[in-house]
Design a protein around this motif. Sequence first.
Motif: not given
Length: 491
Positions: A238-262
């Motif tokens: 549970a202590m990870l939920f808030q940090p992970l949710l706050r970082a979710a947007g940036a991580r999604v953008e990174a995943m999209v960029k990585r997929a495009r790079d691949e």
Amino acid sequence: MHVARLEAEDDFAGWRDAARRFLNAAVPPAQIAWRVDGDGSGDLFPSSPIPCSDTESQVRVPRALLSLLRVALLHHDPGRFALAYRLLWRLRTTPTLHANPADRDMIAINAMAKSVRRDMHKMHAFVRFRKIGSAGGREQFAAWFEPEHHITRAVAGFFRDRFAGMDWIIVTPEATIAWDGAALTTGPGGTRADVPDSDTIEDEWRAYYSSIFNPARVKVAAMKKEMPVKYWRNLPEAMLFQPLLRAAGARVEAMVKRARDEDRLPIAEESAPAGRFETLAALNAAIVRDDVPPSPDFSDRIVVGEGPASARLMFVGEQPGDVEDVEGRPFVGPAGQLLDRCLSTAGVDRSGAYLTNAVKRFKFSERGKRRLHQTPNAGDIAHYRWWLDEEIRLVDPAVVVALGATAVHALTGRKQALAPLRDGPLPLGERRMIVTVHPSFLLRLPDEQARGIERERFVRDLAAARQLAEEWGVTPPGLAATVTHATIPPA
């Protein structure tokens, strides 16, 4: 006024026996007060005992209604016993009452049962055990939970069957249930202080949870609906939920960029020499001498395959791990040791099989002194695919076992889910392929029972590959096995 006293809030048997006696004596609902011993409620009026009658009531309670009441009477509403008896009383004149979805009493009792079932589901899902020790060769665990309704003893059988291989105790405010491998026992309730706040494996669980968290699939409203906030304090992650949710947007953008790079990777640019090789020794010497890592994230060491040059059974994994990189041999780390045990159980002699990886170097990221595994991308797989194809050509196995999704990608040229491919042998050119999980998958499963189930399935896959390889030399290749899937193009 008659007072019916029950031993506990979940005393269904006591309520049923009292209700039967009241019905036999034709006592109407308004003349009955239902009390639970120890609930603190007093009697304002003198009461008479439950009457006895030699005449048996003509009321016949449908089995479906009785099953519904057994669940609904676990609800916390103090009026539930009176409501349930009123339903039985009304059956005297309306035998089909239970089949009327518009009846007010049936609506109320169904709502109670639904709420109780949901509470049971939440307890099944959100109990978290903490390790408290070991005794007699069995690990011991404890958990704290606060159910909404009186369900603790009702769910004891579920936890006994689900966690039969360990000793455990679950403490709730109302009751305690425990299992020692032989007997299921119940006792009085306790407090949160009776259970440790954490244990030694929770840091590992949080690290695993962080690694599998997929920000692209997060729906906060749905998450809170299925995992109400009131349960979060019992969850180590549970202590990870808030940090992970706050970082979710940036991580999604990174995943999209990585997929495009691949997608932009030059897949056709495989690492391949000008000609073919006559022996495995020559092939291995060439890749050690000539290969340039596809990115700086890789180790500087090549780990080549191992096994007889004419093996009938070949195992293809993902990539070397940290231990394999240090020792220079495939499948010698924790996953390899588990594979050895499973091969032995399946009747496969490792020394007679050929073991290799789709990617020939260890890809990792550094965290202090640790080197953490990084999954190869499509470009990494393409970089080494020519070398894998050469290994297969030179060894010429009858059966190739793909250990995990990366191996399937390398062998077939495209990403595919494993589950639909595990039903039987698949075509791989003139050979057959068995698809299964990588042994590291078994090591990552946090639940002991799940590990046991998946390990048995993994062993069955290995045994099927062994049997298919043995039949290959006896039965003509075209008849060696029935191909149950034909969706994979020849490599």
